[in-house]
Write an enzyme that holds these catalytic residues in place. Sequence first.
Site, PDB file in Angstrom:
ATOM      1  CD  GLU A 209      -3.016  -0.885   2.299  1.00 13.70           C
ATOM      2  OE1 GLU A 209      -4.228  -0.896   2.058  1.00 13.70           O
ATOM      3  OE2 GLU A 209      -2.529  -0.764   3.452  1.00 13.70           O
TER       4      GLU A 209
ATOM      5  CD  GLU B 271      -6.506   1.684   1.485  1.00 16.81           C
ATOM      6  OE1 GLU B 271      -6.794   0.998   2.477  1.00 16.81           O
ATOM      7  OE2 GLU B 271      -5.688   2.633   1.523  1.00 16.81           O
TER       8      GLU B 271
END
Length: 910
Positions: A205, A210
């Site tokens: 990430e 994400e």
Amino acid sequence: METYLSLVVKRSYPDLIIYAGEVTLGEKVRNKKDSKKRKLEKTRITQAACALLNSGGGVIVIQMANQSEQPERMGQDLETSLRNLIPSLDLQAFFETKQQEDKFYIFVKSWSSSPEDDSTKPRICSLGTSLYCRSLTSKVAMDSRDAFYFLKKKKAYIKCSPTDDRAPPAKIPRTMSQKSLESNPAFEIFQSKKLEYGQRLLFSESTSIEFKQFDTENAQKYMKDIIPEYISAFANTQGGYLFIGVDDKSIILGCPKDNVDPDSLKIVANEAISKLPVFHFCSSKDKNKVSYETRVIDVFQEGNLYGYLCVIKVEPFCCAVFSEAPISWMVDKEKGVYTLNTEEWVRMMVDVGPEAASNDLSRDFECQLSLSDSPPHCRPVYSKKGLEHKVDLQQRLFQVSPDCLKYTPESLWSELCSQHERLEDLVKQQIRSFSCGLLILSRSWAVDLNLEEKQEVICDALLIAQNSPPILYTILGEQDEQGQDYCTRTAFTLKQKLVNTGGYTGRVCVMTKVLCLSSQNNNKTSGGSVSPIDYPSSYNLANIQEMQGLLQALVIVLLNFRSFLSDQLGCEVLNLLTAQQYEILSKSLRKTRELFVHGLPGSGKTIIAMKIMEKIRNTFHCETDRILYICENQPLRDFIQAKNICQAVTRKTFMNYKFKTERFQHIIIDEAQNFRTEDGNWYEKAKGITRGMKNCPGILWIFLDYFQTSHLQESGLPDFSLQYPKEELTQVVRNADKIAEFLQQELQKIRDNPPCSIPQESLNILHEFKWSQGVSGTYEITYLTLEKMVSYITDKCDVFLSKGYSPQDIAVLFSTDREKKAYEHMFLREMRKRRRASHMNDESVCHSNMFDSIRRFSGLERSIVFGINPIATEQPISHNLLLCLASRAMKHLYILYLSTPEGQSSMVAC
């Protein structure tokens, strides 16, 4: 706009009162209450408080669900919810509470940014902005201050973007962002056709990546919940990828095929993103589109299809993307409590005033009220340098003296007392306990506030006194059931305008009391104070300084008008009338049905004419088609007609036998010095119309300036000695210093050698000439051939347009309409040629409306005026014609005379 029926706005009070229903109060009792009910109560209180903060302040009334004779605190959760709304840790900066029997009151002061605090605060109160951004590996909700700076930065970037109107500013950065996203290691996975269950991705990430994982049966609901916030965050930062089906250790798990199907994943994602509110500062044609792409990738386990990985690639957005509409409320008595939509919220949030739009603003104007420390609904107020400041106007109109209670205006007080025998004793009995302040009298405070007059009212009196809130007294001759409604409506409008127009940031309410001359006991009539709410002592005006602050807000309320700067700057700006203008506007229309107003050039005659028509409408309860405005020329007629305050015609139309006058009762005549009698006696016709109703004659006000007479024919005005009553406007408020100096010189030349058609005694007004000094400008006289004149004006226009002026700021005026028609095309051709050479849209920067004759342009104004060979065909009015030309220019005046082909040296007057 969504309204809230659970919050009831009470209409019978002179304040914004929101009834929030039953609420349990007290820390211990609330903790025992069902959590859902407790949350609903907190939501109602929060919505009501936010709405009042954004709407000028008011009171929340709570019916206490738990009876208690002891004073109760609200409860920690309610106090916290209120504290979260305001920019101060001090709850009492905006809220005060009071318990009366089974009612609990929260007194709310209007939202404003404290001028003592150097930090810039958002313009409005919001519970949530619905704006998100990325910060390292996190999605972060922007608070109000973060959102303010984010939107301000976006707006500034768009303004400075080197693109034209045909291409949105997003086009330039989008190419770069596309390359950036494609170079991201996530792009390779995004392009994949299939992946393996348990596969570890080679990246983790980051700001642009994400991971989310879920394998429940509620997968679609989970996606609907998370997508809006993450898409907003990526779009508002630098774009990125949302992986749904990867855990936080970068391992692909996918969404089991038994819980979802690939088509439903795409549909859910597309529906969620399509509903996201967006706001554009730019000219993008894709007004409601977030640029994104959704891929659903098969996930296999040991050769068998296990499930799906959903990846959404989001490109950075040119302006702002919201997860939902911002969470903010407002209230008024008609709509109730309602939410702001996204566009309304953004425009209020970034409404930082016109200072950034014009470099000349601070140089030429003084700020009387800035948005930076004002309530949300306020508009900025500016006055031309050299004119009276609101502090000076307050001292002149509403001066407060220590240990002295004054009646003002004294002339009106004396007149009212002589007309009504018991009035003086009745009023003095009401205010005998006050020793310092002002009692401001008006025949109708309603009309002063742009409301309709009530004929049964003898007068209204506004008490501004120390150790008291403002009190509005309405005095009737006889008992009237509607008297209290009138007083309440007027007091409420006054309170709202003191905050939302006047910019008053203190606690304020206006109490009401109706008095009746025929009653022996006014304490028991319907006129008794109607508000059962006992306001805290903080609503009293504690000292002279607080009274002066309120009175300065009152000055803005009474003297404001919409400025010409509004169109130039693209946002509404208010100016203030001069004391001289206000005194004329304050005249009783019922006592002054006919009036001649003589005003020097640029003294604001047309502004007063417009304001007086609004006053006529409210005083006599008449529609706009009962008020007739007459002028000599079409451009001024069109300008007034666009205001929708009357029917506007030229004198020629008025005198046409086909023109129907039956509906008209009131007539305003402007620029009357240029009227003629060639079509008949216009004055007698106008007077006949306004005097048609013997019991209630209409209004006939005539505005004129003999100095600006542009012909030698009979004007049709009555003899100067018969022009009675008359008033004078002698303060020039329009023109820059150099132009005003030139005006004064031309005025003196006309005074010394007037045309025979102008009454000599009318020119004595020149002795009172004065102008507001301090505004720089340009005044030049040049001699050129016609060809060089065309180039000269085109060059100047190019410079002004490049500095942000628009064609609406420029006028090119010829001596006659015939000359304008003969030469206008030469100027337009050269201007359009220049614009095409610079690859700009010529229609947007030059048009025929810039060109007119000096006579036809009478009564109008522009920032920049070019006068082309202003030579009168009738020599006696040559200086009058020059005066008419020069007085049209507010800032820059260029007078160009034709020279001989052989050439003549230029002469420049500086």
